[in-house]
Write a protein that holds these residues in place. Structure first.
Motif, PDB file in Angstrom:
ATOM      1  N   LEU A  43      38.197  35.404 -47.028  1.00  0.00           N
ATOM      2  CA  LEU A  43      38.517  36.521 -46.158  1.00  0.00           C
ATOM      3  C   LEU A  43      39.834  37.188 -46.540  1.00  0.00           C
ATOM      4  N   ILE A  44      40.588  36.519 -47.415  1.00  0.00           N
ATOM      5  CA  ILE A  44      41.890  37.065 -47.790  1.00  0.00           C
ATOM      6  C   ILE A  44      41.668  38.172 -48.807  1.00  0.00           C
ATOM      7  N   VAL A  45      42.248  39.329 -48.547  1.00  0.00           N
ATOM      8  CA  VAL A  45      42.051  40.453 -49.452  1.00  0.00           C
ATOM      9  C   VAL A  45      43.408  41.087 -49.729  1.00  0.00           C
ATOM     10  N   THR A  46      43.574  41.573 -50.933  1.00  0.00           N
ATOM     11  CA  THR A  46      44.832  42.207 -51.321  1.00  0.00           C
ATOM     12  C   THR A  46      44.628  43.708 -51.368  1.00  0.00           C
ATOM     13  N   ARG A  47      45.338  44.427 -50.511  1.00  0.00           N
ATOM     14  CA  ARG A  47      45.247  45.889 -50.511  1.00  0.00           C
ATOM     15  C   ARG A  47      46.632  46.458 -50.728  1.00  0.00           C
ATOM     16  N   LYS A  48      46.726  47.381 -51.664  1.00  0.00           N
ATOM     17  CA  LYS A  48      47.986  48.060 -51.980  1.00  0.00           C
ATOM     18  C   LYS A  48      49.062  47.025 -52.286  1.00  0.00           C
ATOM     19  N   GLY A  49      48.663  45.976 -52.963  1.00  0.00           N
ATOM     20  CA  GLY A  49      49.640  44.983 -53.391  1.00  0.00           C
ATOM     21  C   GLY A  49      50.044  43.996 -52.332  1.00  0.00           C
ATOM     22  N   LYS A  50      49.557  44.159 -51.102  1.00  0.00           N
ATOM     23  CA  LYS A  50      49.987  43.232 -50.041  1.00  0.00           C
ATOM     24  C   LYS A  50      48.816  42.333 -49.655  1.00  0.00           C
ATOM     25  N   THR A  51      49.131  41.052 -49.557  1.00  0.00           N
ATOM     26  CA  THR A  51      48.113  40.097 -49.111  1.00  0.00           C
ATOM     27  C   THR A  51      48.601  39.506 -47.800  1.00  0.00           C
ATOM     28  N   HIS A  52      48.131  40.054 -46.691  1.00  0.00           N
ATOM     29  CA  HIS A  52      48.722  39.644 -45.420  1.00  0.00           C
ATOM     30  C   HIS A  52      48.350  38.237 -45.012  1.00  0.00           C
ATOM     31  N   LEU A  53      47.130  37.831 -45.349  1.00  0.00           N
ATOM     32  CA  LEU A  53      46.681  36.526 -44.879  1.00  0.00           C
ATOM     33  C   LEU A  53      46.988  35.418 -45.859  1.00  0.00           C
ATOM     34  N   GLU A  54      47.866  35.701 -46.810  1.00  0.00           N
ATOM     35  CA  GLU A  54      48.061  34.715 -47.873  1.00  0.00           C
ATOM     36  C   GLU A  54      48.473  33.346 -47.336  1.00  0.00           C
ATOM     37  N   HIS A  55      49.354  33.335 -46.334  1.00  0.00           N
ATOM     38  CA  HIS A  55      49.840  32.045 -45.830  1.00  0.00           C
ATOM     39  C   HIS A  55      49.284  31.770 -44.451  1.00  0.00           C
ATOM     40  N   TRP A  56      47.980  31.964 -44.325  1.00  0.00           N
ATOM     41  CA  TRP A  56      47.397  31.805 -42.990  1.00  0.00           C
ATOM     42  C   TRP A  56      47.480  30.368 -42.506  1.00  0.00           C
ATOM     43  N   GLN A  57      47.584  29.436 -43.422  1.00  0.00           N
ATOM     44  CA  GLN A  57      47.615  28.045 -42.994  1.00  0.00           C
ATOM     45  C   GLN A  57      48.929  27.687 -42.327  1.00  0.00           C
ATOM     46  N   ASP A  58      49.982  28.483 -42.608  1.00  0.00           N
ATOM     47  CA  ASP A  58      51.275  28.161 -42.001  1.00  0.00           C
ATOM     48  C   ASP A  58      51.344  28.577 -40.549  1.00  0.00           C
ATOM     49  N   VAL A  59      50.494  29.513 -40.160  1.00  0.00           N
ATOM     50  CA  VAL A  59      50.499  29.962 -38.769  1.00  0.00           C
ATOM     51  C   VAL A  59      49.617  29.004 -37.989  1.00  0.00           C
ATOM     52  N   SER A  60      50.229  28.270 -37.061  1.00  0.00           N
ATOM     53  CA  SER A  60      49.467  27.178 -36.460  1.00  0.00           C
ATOM     54  C   SER A  60      48.368  27.662 -35.544  1.00  0.00           C
ATOM     55  N   SER A  61      48.504  28.859 -34.993  1.00  0.00           N
ATOM     56  CA  SER A  61      47.491  29.288 -34.039  1.00  0.00           C
ATOM     57  C   SER A  61      46.445  30.177 -34.678  1.00  0.00           C
ATOM     58  N   LEU A  62      46.456  30.281 -36.001  1.00  0.00           N
ATOM     59  CA  LEU A  62      45.513  31.173 -36.678  1.00  0.00           C
ATOM     60  C   LEU A  62      44.440  30.362 -37.380  1.00  0.00           C
ATOM     61  N   GLY A  63      43.184  30.736 -37.162  1.00  0.00           N
ATOM     62  CA  GLY A  63      42.083  30.111 -37.862  1.00  0.00           C
ATOM     63  C   GLY A  63      41.214  31.184 -38.488  1.00  0.00           C
ATOM     64  N   LEU A  64      40.770  30.956 -39.694  1.00  0.00           N
ATOM     65  CA  LEU A  64      39.888  31.917 -40.339  1.00  0.00           C
ATOM     66  C   LEU A  64      38.473  31.357 -40.316  1.00  0.00           C
ATOM     67  N   LEU A  65      37.562  32.169 -39.899  1.00  0.00           N
ATOM     68  CA  LEU A  65      36.178  31.739 -39.767  1.00  0.00           C
ATOM     69  C   LEU A  65      35.305  32.593 -40.673  1.00  0.00           C
ATOM     70  N   ASN A  66      34.561  31.937 -41.538  1.00  0.00           N
ATOM     71  CA  ASN A  66      33.689  32.654 -42.458  1.00  0.00           C
ATOM     72  C   ASN A  66      32.293  32.087 -42.281  1.00  0.00           C
ATOM     73  N   LEU A  67      31.555  32.672 -41.337  1.00  0.00           N
ATOM     74  CA  LEU A  67      30.211  32.176 -41.065  1.00  0.00           C
ATOM     75  C   LEU A  67      29.238  32.721 -42.088  1.00  0.00           C
ATOM     76  N   VAL A  68      28.189  31.979 -42.310  1.00  0.00           N
ATOM     77  CA  VAL A  68      27.216  32.437 -43.290  1.00  0.00           C
ATOM     78  C   VAL A  68      25.919  32.909 -42.627  1.00  0.00           C
ATOM     79  N   TYR A  69      25.495  32.195 -41.598  1.00  0.00           N
ATOM     80  CA  TYR A  69      24.192  32.530 -41.017  1.00  0.00           C
ATOM     81  C   TYR A  69      24.324  32.881 -39.545  1.00  0.00           C
TER      82      TYR A  69
END
Lengths: 443, 532
Positions: free
Chosen positions: B472-498
Motif C-alpha cells: 500500500l506504500i506508494v511514492t508520489r512526487k518523491g515523498k513516501t508518507h507511509l514509509e515508517h508506518w510500523q513506527d506509528v503504534s496506532s496505525l495498521g495497514l490492511l491489504n485484503l485480497v478477497y
C-alpha cells in the motif's frame, strides 16, 4: 536434484603473479585459510552436498594435504583435473564436464569471498524461469596501500558497463570497455522494450552464475566460446533481444543451421503448452506501458542481483588480496590466537589480527592489524603492522614490518625494516636490510 | 442445577396454586429448564471430545461476534452458537462437584447462561437445517444431531497460540520451514496470516532443495511473488507441477504408488500453503488428483500408472478449464448485444476470454475497465482488450458510481462460488455489484464449475487473505508518507485480497453447465458429488 555446484579452481591468478608464481591462486592463504575454502564454505552453508571442483593436479595435491579443506568441508568434492597450461577457459572447462551435468548448475569461482544471501540470486533464477542469473556487488574502494604501487594512482582498469532495467533485476546489457571501440551503443530493440535503462559501472562481478542445463548443452555445440564471463554471458545477454528467438522463424535453409544451434538454448520442456497457458491466464506482467505480454514474449531471460550491502570480494589482484585478508576474518568468529600457537605474555596482539596454528611469538613483539600464517616464528622486539605473513616464515629479532606481504617460507633477517614490500616465496632478506615499496621475487 | 429445578418449579407451583397466571417469562423459564436438563444428560456424555474444541472457539467467536455489524447475517453466522456452549461447559464442570456450595448469584448466572445456550442452539438448529451441504466451520451444537466434531481450518485461527503450535509441529515433521507473520495486523483480521513479500520462504530452505521438489519450490516462489496470479492460472501451474512430480516419482520398495504418492504430496501442499493460501480452485484440483491416485489399482505397473495420471491431469485441465471457457463464452455471447456497454472489474481471465470471443464474432460493444489499488490488475485487462481492438475506457473504482449510468451490463469473474450462493472474488467486486444493483444494471458472474466450493461464508472477515501491507506504500512526487508506518503504534495497514458478494446482487451465473441463478449452486454441487 535442482542444482549442481561447479567450483572453478584452475585459474592462474594472472593479475597477481607475484603471489601466484609459486602457490596456485586457489590455495593462497586468506585469513589463514586457503582461498578456495571460502566459496566451498558458502556452498556448504547454503545446503549443497556435492561440488564438482575443476582444478589442476597441483591444487588437487595441495587440497588433499590441507587440513582445513579435509576436515572442515563436509561436502563431497568431485575433483576434475585439467591441464595446467592455461589455455582452457571456464567455458571450455564446462564443456569438459558436460557428461556429468544432469541439472541446472551454479558456477562459482574459487576467488570469491562473500556473505551474500545466495537465495536472492537463485530465487530470480527460479521465479522467472531464467536462463542465467548472476551476482554483482557495488565495488568498494581499496583503502590499503599496496606494495609496489607508486603513489595512489590506480591503473586504469577496464570498466564494465552493466545495463539493468527499472526494477534493477533484469540484465539488459553488458559490455567491457575493452570491447567497445568508439562508444557505447545500445540496440534499438532493447530500448523499445525497456525504455528506461540504468547503466552502472562501479560493479564487481562476483563470478557466480546460475545457468540452465540447456546452456551447457549449447556450449558443446559452440566450441568457439571459451570463457563464461568474457564470451558466454555477453552472448546470452545479447541473445535475449535477438529477433530469431522471438518467434520470427525464417524458412531459409541456411538460417536453419543457426536456428537449430540457438534453439538448443531454450529446449522447451514437454509441458510447454501448460506453462504457456498458465502464463496467459495469469494477470501479471513484468512491465507496463506497452502492448506486449510478460517478458515481451521472450524465452531467454537473464537476471542479476546487485547487492549493495555486505561483503563481496574477488581476490584476483594484490590489492584485493590485501583487502580480503583484512576483512575475511570478520566473516567468521574465530579466536584471534589459534589454540596451538605459543605466544609469550609480553607481546601485544591487536584484536584485528590473526595468529595461525603452531606459531611462536616471542616477547616484546607488537602485532597490529596483521595476519600471521601457520608455523611462523616471530622473534623478540618485532613490530608487525598492517601486514600479511604467510606460512612457515621466520622473522628474526628487531624487525619492523609495515604494510607488507611476506610469502611462505621467507626469512627476514635481524633488524630488517620493510615498508610496503612484497617478499616472494622462500626469499631471504638480509639483516639490517631496508626496503621500501619493493616487490622482491626469486630472480 | 438439579437442585434449582425443583425450587423453581416449586415457585411456579405456588403461583399456580395461588391462581395467578404464569407470566410469559416464567413459562419460558420452565420450558427452558426442562430442555436444559435433558441436554445436560446428553452433554455429560460428550463432554470429553468437545472440551478441547471449545477452547478453540473463543478465538474464532470473537471476530465473528465483532462482525455482527450486519444483524441479518448474524443469524446464520457460525459464531453465535460458539460463545454459548463455553459458559455452559464451564458451568457444567463445577456443578456436579460444588452443588451445595453455590450462592444465589452463581445460580442466577448459570441460569442466564443456560438460557443463552437454549436460544443459540435453537437458532443454530434452524440454520443447520438449511445448510446441510456446509461447512467445516458451522459447529453442530450438542443436540439431537450426531455430534460431528468439525475442526476449524488453522489458517483462520492465527491468533490462537495452540493452533500455531500444532501447525509448527506439523511443519517440522514435514521438514518445511515456518513462515512468520509480518507487521501489525488490524485487530479485526488478527486471526489471519499476513506475510511479507521480502521474506520469502526460500530463505530458510537449502538451495538445491532436496526435501521439496524443485518444481514446487519454483511454483511457491511464483505464487508468493504474484507472478502466477488468478484462479485459473494458479490451478494450471499447480497441475503442471504435479505432472513433473509424477514424472520424477519412483515407488520406494514395499510401498504402493496409490498410497505413497498421496503422502508425498502432503508436504508439498503445506509448502504451497505457506507461500500463499490455497485457492478454492486449487483445493478442488488437489482433491481430484488425490482421488485419482488413490483409485489406481495396486496391480497396475508404475509406468502405466504414471502415464495414466498424466493423462488424467491433461484431461482435467482440458475439460474444466479450456473447454469450460469455450462453453461459457458461447452462453455469454448470447447475452451480449450490439451497442452494449460492458463493465468489467480487475483482470479475470475468463471475462477477458469472453469479451475477446464476442469481439471475434463481430458483436459491437465497448468496455469500461474498472481498476483498484494496490494491485492495479485492470491495466493488464485493459492491455489485453485493447490489443484485440476492443474500445475501452479505464476508470478507478472510486468513479464507479459516476460511470454506471452509461453501463448496460456488468460482467464479473469469480475466485470461487460458495455453497450458499455467495460469490467470492477480488476485493471491490461486491462494491461494484452493490452499486450496479442500485442503478438496476444486470450483474452477470462467470465462473467454471470446478471453482464451486462447499464452504459457506456470509462475510468477508471470517476467511480471507491478507496480502503484504507494504504494497500500500506508494511514492508520489518523491515523498513516501507511509514509509515508517510500523513506527506509528496506532496505525495498521490492511491489504485484503478477497470479498464476498451476496446472491441478491447477482442476477445470473454463467457456468459451463448453463446459465443458472446464484441460489442453484448447492444443486450443482450435489449433482457433481453424485456424478463422482
Amino acid at each position: 536434484m535442482e542444482f549442481q555446484a561447479v567450483l572453478m579452481a584452475a585459474g592462474g591468478g594472472s593479475r597477481m603473479t607475484d603471489l601466484t608464481y609459486n602457490t596456485p591462486k586457489a590455495m593462497l592463504p586468506v585469513g589463514n585459510k586457503p582461498l578456495m575454502w571460502y566459496p566451498l564454505n558458502l556452498l556448504e552453508r547454503v545446503g549443497f552436498e556435492e561440488v564438482i571442483v575443476i582444478t589442476t593436479k597441483e591444487v588437487q595435491k595441495m587440497m588433499s594435504a590441507d587440513p582445513k579443506i579435509k576436515q572442515d568441508v563436509k561436502m563431497k568434492l568431485e575433483v576434475v583435473c585439467i591441464q595446467e597450461d592455461g589455455d582452457m577457459g571456464t567455458a571450455d572447462a564446462l564443456r569438459h564436464i558436460q557428461p556429468k551435468i544432469k541439472t541446472d548448475i551454479l558456477v562459482v569461482s574459487c576467488d570469491l569471498i562473500t556473505d551474500a544471501a545466495l537465495h536472492e540470486v537463485v530465487d530470480l533464477f527460479r521465479a522467472h524461469n531464467a536462463t542465467l542469473a548472476m551476482l554483482m556487488s557495488k565495488a568498494h574502494e581499496f583503502t590499503e596501500t599496496v606494495p609496489g604501487q607508486k603513489g595512489k594512482k590506480k591503473t586504469a582498469e577496464q570498466r564494465d558497463f552493466v545495463g539493468v532495467d527499472e526494477s534493477g533485476k533484469r540484465l539488459l546489457f553488458m559490455a567491457n570497455e575493452a570491447d567497445l571501440e568508439e562508444g557505447l551503443s545500445i540496440r534499438k530493440s532493447i530500448l523499445r522494450k525497456h525504455p528506461r535503462v540504468h547503466i552502472k559501472t562501479g560493479l564487481v562481478d562476483a563470478h557466480l552464475y546460475c545457468l540452465k542445463k540447456s546452456v551447457v548443452d549449447f556450449l558443446t555445440d559452440n566450441k568457439s566460446i571459451s570463457s563464461i564471463r568474457g564470451e558466454l554471458v555477453p552472448y546470452l545477454v545479447r541473445k535475449q533481444f535477438s529477433k530469431t528467438i522471438n518467434g520470427q522463424k525464417t524458412k531459409d535453409d541456411v538460417e536453419d543451421q543457426n536456428q537449430k544451434k540457438s534453439d538448443k538454448l531454450h529446449i522447451s520442456s514437454r509441458d510447454e503448452p501448460l506453462l504457456q497457458l498458465a502464463q496467459e491466464r495469469s494477470c501479471w506482467n513484468d512491465h507496463r506501458g506497452d502492448m506486449s505480454e510478460a517478458y515481451h514474449g521472450g524465452k531467454l531471460r537473464c537476471y542479476v542481483h546487485i547487492m549493495d550491502q555486505g561483503l563481496c570480494y574477488r581476490v584476483n589482484t594484490l590489492a584485493a588480496y590485501i583487502e580480503a585478508n583484512r576483512l575475511a576474518p570478520k566473516l567468521f568468529e574465530e579466536p584471534v590466537v589459534h589454540p596451538s600457537a605459543v605466544t609469550s605474555e609480553r607481546c601485544q596482539i591487536g584484536s584485528d589480527s590473526i595468529i595461525g596454528a603452531s606459531c611462536q611469538v616471542a616477547e616484546k613483539t607488537s602485532i597490529k592489524r596483521s595476519t600471521i600464517g601457520n608455523s611462523t616464528t616471530v622473534k623478540e622486539k618485532v613490530k608487525v603492522t598492517n601486514s600479511i605473513i604467510m606460512h612457515g616464515v621466520t622473522i628474526e629479532e628487531g624487525c619492523n614490518i609495515q604494510g607488507s606481504v611476506i610469502c611462505s617460507n621467507a626469512i627476514i633477517g635481524r633488524g630488517a625494516d620493510l615498508k610496503y614490500c612484497l617478499v616472494g616465496n622462500g626469499q631471504r632478506i638480509e639483516p639490517e636490510g631496508e626496503a621500501h615499496n619493493i616487490i622482491g621475487n626469486d630472480a | 442445577m438439579l437442585a434449582d429445578g425443583p425450587e423453581k418449579t416449586g415457585d411456579i407451583e405456588r403461583i399456580k396454586n395461588e391462581g395467578k397466571e404464569l407470566t410469559k417469562e416464567e413459562k419460558q423459564r420452565l420450558r427452558k429448564e426442562k430442555k436444559q436438563q435433558k441436554k445436560n444428560k446428553e452433554k455429560k456424555d460428550e463432554k470429553a471430545p468437545l472440551e478441547s474444541e471449545k477452547e478453540k472457539k473463543p478465538a474464532s467467536s470473537s471476530p465473528a461476534s465483532q462482525a455482527t455489524a450486519q444483524p441479518p447475517t448474524q443469524k446464520a453466522s457460525s459464531g453465535v452458537p460458539a460463545p454459548a456452549p463455553v459458559p455452559v461447559a464451564a458451568s457444567e464442570a463445577p456443578s456436579p462437584v460444588d452443588k451445595p456450595a453455590k450462592s444465589k448469584a452463581e445460580l442466577k448466572a448459570e441460569r442466564r447462561a443456560r438460557q443463552e445456550a437454549e436460544r443459540a442452539s435453537k437458532q443454530s438448529k434452524k440454520g443447520e437445517v438449511g445448510q446441510q451441504a456446509a461447512p467445516s466451520k458451522a459447529k453442530a451444537p450438542p443436540s439431537e444431531l450426531q455430534p460431528v466434531v468439525k475442526r476449524l481450518p488453522e489458517h483462520i485461527q492465527v491468533d490462537n497460540p495452540e493452533v500455531l503450535k500444532k501447525l509448527a509441529k506439523k511443519l517440522e515433521r514435514q521438514q518445511i520451514p515456518l513462515r512468520s507473520d509480518y507487521g501489525y495486523k488490524v485487530s479485526l483480521f488478527s486471526h489471519l496470516h499476513q506475510y511479507s513479500r521480502k521474506a520469502p520462504l526460500t530463505q530458510q530452505l537449502s538451495i538445491p532443495s532436496s526435501v521439496i521438489h524443485p518444481a514446487i519450490v519454483q511454483l511457491g516462489l511464483q505464487y508468493s511473488q504474484g507472478i502466477v496470479a488468478g484462479s485459473n492460472a494458479r490451478s494450471v501451474a499447480l497441475l503442471h507441477a504435479f505432472k513433473q512430480i509424477i514424472r520424477d516419482y519412483t515407488t520406494p520398495p514395499n510401498e504402493e504408488l496409490s498410497r505413497d504418492l498421496v503422502n508425498k504430496l502432503k508436504p508439498y501442499i503445506s509448502f504451497l500453503n505457506q507461500c500463499r493460501p490455497l485457492s478454492a480452485s486449487m483445493g478442488n484440483a488437489i482433491k481430484y488428483i488425490k482421488k485419482e491416485i488413490s483409485n489406481i489399482p495396486s496391480q497396475c505397473k508404475e509406468e502405466e500408472a504414471k502415464s495414466k495420471l498424466q493423462d488424467c491431469i491433461d484431461c482435467y485441465i482440458n475439460e474444466k478449464i479450456i473447454l469450460a471457457a469455450k462453453a461459457i463464452a458461447k452462453y455469454a455471447i448470447e447475452k451480449i448485444s450490439d451497442g452494449d456497454v460492458i463493465l468489467v472489474y480487475g483482470c479475470s481471465s475468463l471475462v477477458n476470454h469472453i469479451l475477446c470471443e464476442a469481439f471475434e464474432k463481430n458483436r459491437k460493444f465497448r468496455v469500461i475497465v474498472v481498476d483498484s489499488r494496490p494491485r492495479l490488475e485492470g491495466r493488464e485487462a485493459l492491455r489485453r482488450l485493447v490489443q484485440r481492438g476492443i474500445s475501452c475506457t479505464y476508470v478507478l473504482i472510486s468513479a464507479v458510481s459516476y460511470i454506471l449510468p452509461e453501463v448496460s451490463k456488468v460482467f464479473l469473474g469469480a475466485h470461487a462460488l460458495l455453497a450458499n450462493g455467495y460469490v467470492m472474488s477480488r476485493v471491490g467486486t461486491s462494491q461494484i455489484a452493490l452499486v450496479a444493483k442500485a442503478f438496476n444494471v444486470p450483474v452477470l458472474v462467470c465462473c467454471e464449475t470446478y471453482k464451486f466450493c462447499e464452504r459457506v461464508q456470509t462475510d468477508s472477515f471470517v476467511s480471507n487473505e491478507l496480502d503484504d501491507p507494504d504494497d500500500l506504500i506508494v511514492t508520489r512526487k518523491g515523498k513516501t508518507h507511509l514509509e515508517h508506518w510500523q513506527d506509528v503504534s496506532s496505525l495498521g495497514l490492511l491489504n485484503l485480497v478477497y470479498d464476498v458478494t451476496p446472491p441478491d446482487f447477482v442476477d445470473l451465473v454463467i457456468t459451463d453447465l448453463g446459465m443458472i441463478p446464484c441460489t442453484s449452486v448447492p444443486v450443482v454441487l450435489r449433482v457433481k458429488n453424485v456424478d463422482q
